[in-house]
Design a protein around this motif. Structure first.
Motif, PDB file in Angstrom:
ATOM      1  N   TYR A   1       0.870  -1.360  -0.110  1.00 28.22           N
ATOM      2  CA  TYR A   1       0.018  -0.066  -0.182  1.00 28.22           C
ATOM      3  C   TYR A   1       0.979   1.291  -0.016  1.00 28.22           C
ATOM      4  O   TYR A   1       0.325   2.133  -0.719  1.00 28.22           O
ATOM      5  CB  TYR A   1      -0.829  -0.105   1.261  1.00 28.22           C
TER       6      TYR A   1
ATOM      7  N   GLU B   1       1.670   1.679  -3.615  1.00 24.11           N
ATOM      8  CA  GLU B   1       0.689   2.328  -4.278  1.00 24.11           C
ATOM      9  C   GLU B   1       0.505   3.762  -4.416  1.00 24.11           C
ATOM     10  O   GLU B   1       0.366   4.417  -5.189  1.00 24.11           O
ATOM     11  CB  GLU B   1      -0.569   1.315  -3.817  1.00 24.11           C
ATOM     12  N   TYR B   2       0.744   4.374  -2.952  1.00 23.88           N
ATOM     13  CA  TYR B   2       0.528   5.762  -2.806  1.00 23.88           C
ATOM     14  C   TYR B   2       1.721   6.258  -3.209  1.00 23.88           C
ATOM     15  O   TYR B   2       1.791   7.675  -3.900  1.00 23.88           O
ATOM     16  CB  TYR B   2       0.111   5.991  -1.564  1.00 23.88           C
TER      17      TYR B   2
ATOM     18  N   TYR C   1       0.249  11.702   2.348  1.00 15.00           N
ATOM     19  CA  TYR C   1      -0.480  10.661   2.882  1.00 15.00           C
ATOM     20  C   TYR C   1       0.468  10.096   4.116  1.00 15.00           C
ATOM     21  O   TYR C   1       1.687  10.165   4.432  1.00 15.00           O
ATOM     22  CB  TYR C   1      -0.384   9.379   1.983  1.00 15.00           C
TER      23      TYR C   1
ATOM     24  N   GLU D   1      -8.190   7.609   3.825  1.00 11.41           N
ATOM     25  CA  GLU D   1      -8.324   7.045   2.586  1.00 11.41           C
ATOM     26  C   GLU D   1      -8.674   5.660   2.569  1.00 11.41           C
ATOM     27  O   GLU D   1      -9.594   5.156   1.684  1.00 11.41           O
ATOM     28  CB  GLU D   1      -7.016   7.344   1.963  1.00 11.41           C
TER      29      GLU D   1
ATOM     30  N   VAL E   1      -4.952  10.834   4.262  1.00 11.32           N
ATOM     31  CA  VAL E   1      -4.693  11.843   3.520  1.00 11.32           C
ATOM     32  C   VAL E   1      -4.478  13.229   4.072  1.00 11.32           C
ATOM     33  O   VAL E   1      -5.646  13.569   4.724  1.00 11.32           O
ATOM     34  CB  VAL E   1      -5.663  11.974   2.153  1.00 11.32           C
TER      35      VAL E   1
END
Length: 265
Positions: free
Chosen positions: A32, A35-36, A146, A211, A263
């Protein structure tokens, strides 16, 4: 030396994350984060790792070419992190400081695209401390960046330590559980365990926007012997299963950890 320092002077966090159940948590968490991270320019993106421990995440991302700032409270852990960074030739990409998640004095406002808070919430006992730590993480994170916040979960402790390991009666007798079977920790203990509604309240008081929230280990901590006995192909399938199912609400409550992805608006 504080109890926390004494604990981490003996506890090998790197070894835990390299165990099979630790790999499940680490692989899902980094899936994850990656991914961000992909939303940013790799040449300019900056990562802050608060409570970096011995650098499992910091060193990996610095090795991948990211600019990383690591903050760690425990001197012993910080020494290992710096030693590894030097040995790996990462000193130009990784800066490490001793610091407290409750007051990041050396870090400026709006400085980082990705902020990791993957350990401090385990050891902060009051709602006020947790809110303070999250607000500090939000302060140093750029708008639109994030924040990844990890927690240890109350129901996992009840099921694993209480029922599976046969300590439920003594836990009830010594006041470690309330009438709803939520773990009651005090400041003398190393870990504080939460439920999802506690995390929601921390976010509400901090003004944080979620998020996603995931179970980075799901059932892994309950089935350690079975994970250890799996052949490599079966274990890879389990890793894939965990990542693909980590957002399912029915896995959140009993996971040993939760990862809250926020976020910064």
């Amino acid at each position: 030396m504080t109890p926390l320092e004494e604990y981490y002077n003996k506890f090998n966090e790197d070894k835990r994350l390299l165990s099979r159940h630790g790999q499940v948590e680490f692989n899902t968490t980094t899936y994850y984060i990656n991914e961000y991270l992909s939303a940013f320019d790799k040449d300019t993106v900056s990562i802050c790792d608060i409570g970096a421990g011995t650098g499992r995440y910091s060193l990996m991302y610095a090795q991948k070419g990211y600019k990383v700032t690591s903050v760690e409270l425990v001197k012993y852990n910080l020494g290992i992190l710096k030693k590894h960074a030097k040995e790996m030739g990462l000193e130009d990409r990784l800066t490490a400081y001793q610091g407290n998640a409750l007051k990041l004095k050396r870090l400026p406002d709006d400085a980082y695209d990705i902020t990791l808070l993957l350990g401090p919430m385990y050891h902060l006992h009051s709602m006020e401390e947790k809110v303070t730590a999250l607000k500090e993480a939000m302060r140093v994170t750029k708008k639109g960046g994030y924040i990844f916040v990890a927690y240890v979960m109350s129901d996992y402790a009840v099921i694993k330590y209480g029922f599976m390991e046969g300590n439920i009666l003594s836990s009830m007798e010594n006041g470690k559980l309330d009438e709803d079977f939520k773990v009651k920790s005090d400041s003398k203990e190393l870990y504080d365990y939460v439920r999802l509604d506690d995390i929601d309240e921390i976010n509400r008081r901090s003004g944080a926007k979620r998020e996603a929230i995931i179970a980075p280990d799901g059932a892994a901590d309950y089935i350690r012997p079975y994970l250890n006995s799996m052949d490599e192909e079966s274990f890879k399938i389990f890793l894939d299963y965990q990542i693909k199912n980590s957002k399912r609400p029915e896995l959140l409550g009993s996971s040993s950890h939760l990862l809250d992805i926020l976020v910064n608006e």
